[in-house]
Structure formats: structure tokens, C-alpha cells
Write a protein that holds these residues in place. Structure first.
Motif, PDB file in Angstrom:
ATOM      1  N   UNK A 195     -10.757  -7.648 -11.147  1.00 26.41           N
ATOM      2  CA  UNK A 195     -11.531  -7.701 -12.383  1.00 26.41           C
ATOM      3  C   UNK A 195     -12.710  -8.656 -12.233  1.00 26.41           C
ATOM      4  N   UNK A 196     -13.686  -8.511 -13.120  1.00 24.65           N
ATOM      5  CA  UNK A 196     -14.844  -9.396 -13.123  1.00 24.65           C
ATOM      6  C   UNK A 196     -14.427 -10.758 -13.668  1.00 24.65           C
ATOM      7  N   UNK A 197     -14.868 -11.808 -12.998  1.00 23.17           N
ATOM      8  CA  UNK A 197     -14.582 -13.181 -13.416  1.00 23.17           C
ATOM      9  C   UNK A 197     -15.887 -13.965 -13.348  1.00 23.17           C
ATOM     10  N   UNK A 198     -15.888 -15.146 -13.935  1.00 23.52           N
ATOM     11  CA  UNK A 198     -17.104 -15.953 -13.973  1.00 23.52           C
ATOM     12  C   UNK A 198     -16.821 -17.344 -13.430  1.00 23.52           C
ATOM     13  N   UNK A 199     -17.808 -17.889 -12.717  1.00 18.95           N
ATOM     14  CA  UNK A 199     -17.661 -19.202 -12.112  1.00 18.95           C
ATOM     15  C   UNK A 199     -19.014 -19.905 -12.109  1.00 18.95           C
ATOM     16  N   UNK A 200     -18.977 -21.195 -11.892  1.00 16.26           N
ATOM     17  CA  UNK A 200     -20.206 -21.963 -11.700  1.00 16.26           C
ATOM     18  C   UNK A 200     -20.302 -22.424 -10.247  1.00 16.26           C
ATOM     19  N   UNK A 201     -19.359 -22.026  -9.450  1.00 14.50           N
ATOM     20  CA  UNK A 201     -19.344 -22.432  -8.046  1.00 14.50           C
ATOM     21  C   UNK A 201     -20.461 -21.705  -7.301  1.00 14.50           C
ATOM     22  N   UNK A 202     -21.432 -22.469  -6.796  1.00 14.98           N
ATOM     23  CA  UNK A 202     -22.616 -21.881  -6.184  1.00 14.98           C
ATOM     24  C   UNK A 202     -22.734 -22.082  -4.689  1.00 14.98           C
ATOM     25  N   UNK A 203     -21.630 -22.422  -4.010  1.00 15.61           N
ATOM     26  CA  UNK A 203     -21.700 -22.554  -2.550  1.00 15.61           C
ATOM     27  C   UNK A 203     -21.476 -21.167  -1.942  1.00 15.61           C
ATOM     28  N   UNK A 204     -22.589 -20.464  -1.750  1.00 13.26           N
ATOM     29  CA  UNK A 204     -22.554 -19.070  -1.334  1.00 13.26           C
ATOM     30  C   UNK A 204     -22.676 -18.925   0.175  1.00 13.26           C
ATOM     31  N   UNK A 205     -22.122 -17.823   0.662  1.00 11.80           N
ATOM     32  CA  UNK A 205     -22.232 -17.482   2.086  1.00 11.80           C
ATOM     33  C   UNK A 205     -22.138 -15.963   2.210  1.00 11.80           C
ATOM     34  N   UNK A 206     -22.352 -15.485   3.419  1.00  9.18           N
ATOM     35  CA  UNK A 206     -22.266 -14.051   3.684  1.00  9.18           C
ATOM     36  C   UNK A 206     -21.045 -13.815   4.557  1.00  9.18           C
ATOM     37  N   UNK A 207     -20.180 -12.911   4.124  1.00  3.41           N
ATOM     38  CA  UNK A 207     -18.970 -12.598   4.888  1.00  3.41           C
ATOM     39  C   UNK A 207     -19.357 -11.828   6.149  1.00  3.41           C
ATOM     40  N   UNK A 208     -18.453 -11.733   7.122  1.00  2.92           N
ATOM     41  CA  UNK A 208     -18.749 -10.950   8.334  1.00  2.92           C
ATOM     42  C   UNK A 208     -19.081  -9.479   8.038  1.00  2.92           C
ATOM     43  N   UNK A 209     -18.627  -8.993   6.873  1.00  8.04           N
ATOM     44  CA  UNK A 209     -18.920  -7.609   6.483  1.00  8.04           C
ATOM     45  C   UNK A 209     -20.252  -7.495   5.746  1.00  8.04           C
ATOM     46  N   UNK A 210     -20.947  -8.608   5.491  1.00 10.98           N
ATOM     47  CA  UNK A 210     -22.235  -8.589   4.822  1.00 10.98           C
ATOM     48  C   UNK A 210     -22.160  -8.693   3.309  1.00 10.98           C
ATOM     49  N   UNK A 211     -21.042  -9.155   2.777  1.00  8.80           N
ATOM     50  CA  UNK A 211     -20.869  -9.302   1.326  1.00  8.80           C
ATOM     51  C   UNK A 211     -21.174 -10.745   0.941  1.00  8.80           C
ATOM     52  N   UNK A 212     -22.002 -10.924  -0.104  1.00  5.03           N
ATOM     53  CA  UNK A 212     -22.303 -12.260  -0.629  1.00  5.03           C
ATOM     54  C   UNK A 212     -21.054 -12.769  -1.348  1.00  5.03           C
ATOM     55  N   UNK A 213     -20.594 -13.960  -0.991  1.00  7.96           N
ATOM     56  CA  UNK A 213     -19.369 -14.506  -1.579  1.00  7.96           C
ATOM     57  C   UNK A 213     -19.541 -15.982  -1.894  1.00  7.96           C
ATOM     58  N   UNK A 214     -18.690 -16.480  -2.801  1.00  2.00           N
ATOM     59  CA  UNK A 214     -18.743 -17.907  -3.120  1.00  2.00           C
ATOM     60  C   UNK A 214     -17.772 -18.671  -2.223  1.00  2.00           C
ATOM     61  N   UNK A 215     -17.665 -19.977  -2.430  1.00  2.00           N
ATOM     62  CA  UNK A 215     -16.834 -20.826  -1.582  1.00  2.00           C
ATOM     63  C   UNK A 215     -15.356 -20.487  -1.619  1.00  2.00           C
ATOM     64  N   UNK A 216     -14.902 -19.773  -2.656  1.00  2.00           N
ATOM     65  CA  UNK A 216     -13.502 -19.339  -2.736  1.00  2.00           C
ATOM     66  C   UNK A 216     -13.291 -18.010  -2.024  1.00  2.00           C
ATOM     67  N   UNK A 217     -14.368 -17.427  -1.468  1.00  2.00           N
ATOM     68  CA  UNK A 217     -14.267 -16.142  -0.793  1.00  2.00           C
ATOM     69  C   UNK A 217     -14.307 -14.955  -1.740  1.00  2.00           C
ATOM     70  N   UNK A 218     -14.677 -15.187  -3.007  1.00  2.00           N
ATOM     71  CA  UNK A 218     -14.755 -14.098  -3.983  1.00  2.00           C
ATOM     72  C   UNK A 218     -16.132 -13.448  -3.919  1.00  2.00           C
ATOM     73  N   UNK A 219     -16.196 -12.118  -3.845  1.00  2.00           N
ATOM     74  CA  UNK A 219     -17.488 -11.429  -3.774  1.00  2.00           C
ATOM     75  C   UNK A 219     -18.310 -11.639  -5.034  1.00  2.00           C
ATOM     76  N   UNK A 220     -19.596 -11.923  -4.859  1.00  2.00           N
ATOM     77  CA  UNK A 220     -20.524 -12.056  -5.985  1.00  2.00           C
ATOM     78  C   UNK A 220     -20.909 -10.653  -6.426  1.00  2.00           C
ATOM     79  N   UNK A 221     -20.877 -10.433  -7.751  1.00  2.00           N
ATOM     80  CA  UNK A 221     -21.135  -9.097  -8.299  1.00  2.00           C
ATOM     81  C   UNK A 221     -22.561  -9.022  -8.838  1.00  2.00           C
ATOM     82  N   UNK A 222     -23.236  -7.934  -8.513  1.00  2.00           N
ATOM     83  CA  UNK A 222     -24.554  -7.635  -9.067  1.00  2.00           C
ATOM     84  C   UNK A 222     -24.421  -6.538 -10.111  1.00  2.00           C
TER      85      UNK A 222
END
Length: 163
Positions: free
Chosen positions: A100-127
Motif C-alpha cells: 500500500x501507499x505510505x508516507x514518510x519524511x525520510x529523504x535519504x534516497x538511493x537507486x536500487x540495483x534494479x534502477x528503482x528510486x528508494x528511501x533509506x528503509x529500502x521502500x520504493x518511492x512512488x510517482x
């Protein structure tokens, strides 16, 4: 006498809620993007139905978390190009563990090996159309309004494209 136990119990429950909230706020004070919970306690007074209806027979306490403190904290420079600091009441949409869609203020972003933008918890960022997928060889930047841009390193003179 038996009714007094409810007064004592409500006071103890209110104290436990207050302690839990304070402990949670202290434990997460250094967590990236954390906002403190605010607890409100309200007295609940019961009145008698007897000959004197204005007589207050007992007063209970009702305390619960009813919001968060959204004041901005200090912004720490991390030196990481993908880290973002959310301003104001902004939240980042992520895909939760349950899908499900969730909301966070955690902004330490990275790109997973599969090319998905994710936050520091490893959760995919949704557009607008689901998790944000990025080209692995592109140079990624994030504009001040949150727009994700990808520049092709093979054509450095070309403007970055919105992802």
C-alpha cells in the motif's frame, strides 16, 4: 468505593500513554525526518443522575496522540547527491511493505540495483504511475520541487529529462 477504581485506572492509562509518547519521541529524536508526536489529555467529568444533577461524581482522564509537531528541524548536509530535505508539511510517497501507499519524511534516497528510486528503509518511492524507475547509466538529480531528472552521460550538452 468500586467506582473509584475507574478513576484511578483512567489516570494510570493516561500516564502510560504519555510515557509511551515521550519515550517514542526521545528514541526517534535522531531519526531522519522524524516528527514528534503530540499528546493531548482531556478531563472527562461524570455527573450524577440523582437529586442534585450538578454534582460531579468523578473525573476521568482521556489522553491520546492526536497529531505531530511539523516544525522544521535542522537540516544536515550529508554530501550525498541523492539526499533530499523535505520542507514544510511535505511528505514523500513510498510503497509500504504491504504494497500500500505510505508516507514518510525520510529523504535519504538511493537507486536500487534494479534502477528503482528508494528511501533509506529500502521502500520504493512512488510517482504518479507507481514506483519511480530510473535508467542505471544516467546521472540523476532532484529539483527543488521534487521533479526527478535523468541526464545521459553520453550527451552531456543535452538537458536532463524528467523521469
Amino acid at each position: 468505593m468500586d467506582r473509584l477504581i475507574y478513576t484511578a485506572l483512567s489516570g494510570m492509562a493516561d500516564s502510560m500513554n504519555r510515557q509511551r509518547t515521550i519515550a517514542n519521541n526521545m528514541a526517534n529524536a535522531q531519526t531522519t525526518g522524524f516528527r514528534a508526536e503530540l499528546i493531548y489529555a482531556t478531563p472527562v467529568t461524570l455527573k450524577t443522575n440523582g437529586p442534585n444533577p450538578s454534582l460531579e461524581v468523578r473525573s476521568l482522564a482521556d489522553g491520546e496522540v492526536r497529531g505531530v509537531n511539523m516544525r522544521a528541524g535542522t537540516v544536515s548536509q550529508t554530501g550525498r547527491p541523492m539526499d533530499v530535505a523535505l520542507q514544510g508539511d511535505a511528505l514523500l510517497a513510498v510503497q509500504g511493505v504491504d504494497g500500500d501507499e505510505a508516507y514518510t519524511r525520510r529523504g535519504d534516497l538511493s537507486i536500487s540495483p534494479e534502477g528503482i528510486l528508494q528511501n533509506g528503509d529500502g521502500l520504493p518511492v512512488i510517482g504518479g504511475s507507481g514506483p519511480i524507475s530510473l535508467p542505471l547509466d544516467a546521472k540523476i538529480s532532484i529539483a527543488g520541487d521534487g521533479t526527478v531528472l535523468a541526464a545521459n552521460p553520453e550527451t552531456p550538452d543535452a538537458p536532463p529529462q524528467v523521469v
